[in-house]
Design a protein around this motif. Structure first.
Motif, PDB file in Angstrom:
ATOM      1  N   TYR A   1      -7.624   7.869 -10.793  1.00 41.31           N
ATOM      2  CA  TYR A   1      -7.755   7.849  -9.332  1.00 41.31           C
ATOM      3  C   TYR A   1      -9.141   8.257  -8.850  1.00 41.31           C
ATOM      4  CZ  TYR A   1      -2.756   7.099  -9.108  1.00 41.31           C
ATOM      5  OH  TYR A   1      -1.503   6.563  -9.245  1.00 41.31           O
TER       6      TYR A   1
ATOM      7  N   THR B   1      -6.587   5.050  -4.077  1.00 34.42           N
ATOM      8  CA  THR B   1      -5.139   5.064  -3.901  1.00 34.42           C
ATOM      9  C   THR B   1      -4.470   4.282  -5.027  1.00 34.42           C
ATOM     10  OG1 THR B   1      -5.432   5.149  -1.515  1.00 34.42           O
ATOM     11  CG2 THR B   1      -3.257   4.543  -2.303  1.00 34.42           C
ATOM     12  N   ILE B   2      -5.118   3.224  -5.452  1.00 31.88           N
ATOM     13  CA  ILE B   2      -4.603   2.395  -6.544  1.00 31.88           C
ATOM     14  C   ILE B   2      -5.338   2.803  -7.817  1.00 31.88           C
ATOM     15  CG2 ILE B   2      -4.329   0.041  -7.408  1.00 31.88           C
ATOM     16  CD1 ILE B   2      -4.348  -0.875  -4.457  1.00 31.88           C
TER      17      ILE B   2
ATOM     18  N   TRP C   1       1.724   2.520  -3.510  1.00 27.24           N
ATOM     19  CA  TRP C   1       0.654   3.229  -4.203  1.00 27.24           C
ATOM     20  C   TRP C   1       0.479   4.645  -3.673  1.00 27.24           C
ATOM     21  CZ3 TRP C   1      -0.107   1.251  -8.594  1.00 27.24           C
ATOM     22  CH2 TRP C   1      -0.046  -0.131  -8.775  1.00 27.24           C
ATOM     23  N   LYS C   2       0.608   4.796  -2.367  1.00 23.67           N
ATOM     24  CA  LYS C   2       0.497   6.132  -1.783  1.00 23.67           C
ATOM     25  C   LYS C   2       1.627   7.042  -2.259  1.00 23.67           C
ATOM     26  CE  LYS C   2      -1.948   4.641   2.349  1.00 23.67           C
ATOM     27  NZ  LYS C   2      -1.857   4.461   3.798  1.00 23.67           N
TER      28      LYS C   2
ATOM     29  N   TYR D   1      -4.479  -0.125 -13.075  1.00 21.02           N
ATOM     30  CA  TYR D   1      -3.820  -1.266 -12.462  1.00 21.02           C
ATOM     31  C   TYR D   1      -4.847  -2.305 -12.032  1.00 21.02           C
ATOM     32  CZ  TYR D   1      -0.894  -4.176  -9.557  1.00 21.02           C
ATOM     33  OH  TYR D   1      -0.230  -5.259  -9.026  1.00 21.02           O
TER      34      TYR D   1
ATOM     35  N   ASP E   1       0.818  -1.205   0.000  1.00 21.67           N
ATOM     36  CA  ASP E   1       0.000   0.000   0.000  1.00 21.67           C
ATOM     37  C   ASP E   1       0.860   1.268   0.000  1.00 21.67           C
ATOM     38  OD1 ASP E   1      -2.624   1.122  -0.010  1.00 21.67           O
ATOM     39  OD2 ASP E   1      -2.298   1.694   2.086  1.00 21.67           O
TER      40      ASP E   1
END
Length: 60
Positions: free
Chosen positions: A46, A52-53, A6-7, A57, A3
């Motif tokens: 987004y 966040t992802i 991604w951030k 993707y 995570d």
């Protein structure tokens, strides 16, 4: 992917978005339009920064 990846990616993309329009100004209308199209595309990835992802993707 973790995570945190991604951030951090979102942070870098956001920072780049903020700086790209001032960069484009001296190059004229064509580059300004290109940056604005890019903003629209990234906001879609987004979901206007609700995700966040990115959506591109999640397809895979």
């Amino acid at each position: 992917m973790p995570d945190e990846f991604w951030k951090l990616l979102l942070l870098y993309i956001s920072a780049n978005m903020l700086s790209s329009l001032p960069w484009a100004l001296p190059f004229g209308d064509k580059e300004i339009k290109t940056m604005r199209r890019s903003y629209t595309e990234i906001l879609g990835w987004y979901d206007r920064f609700e995700l966040t992802i990115p959506k591109w993707y999640k397809k895979y």
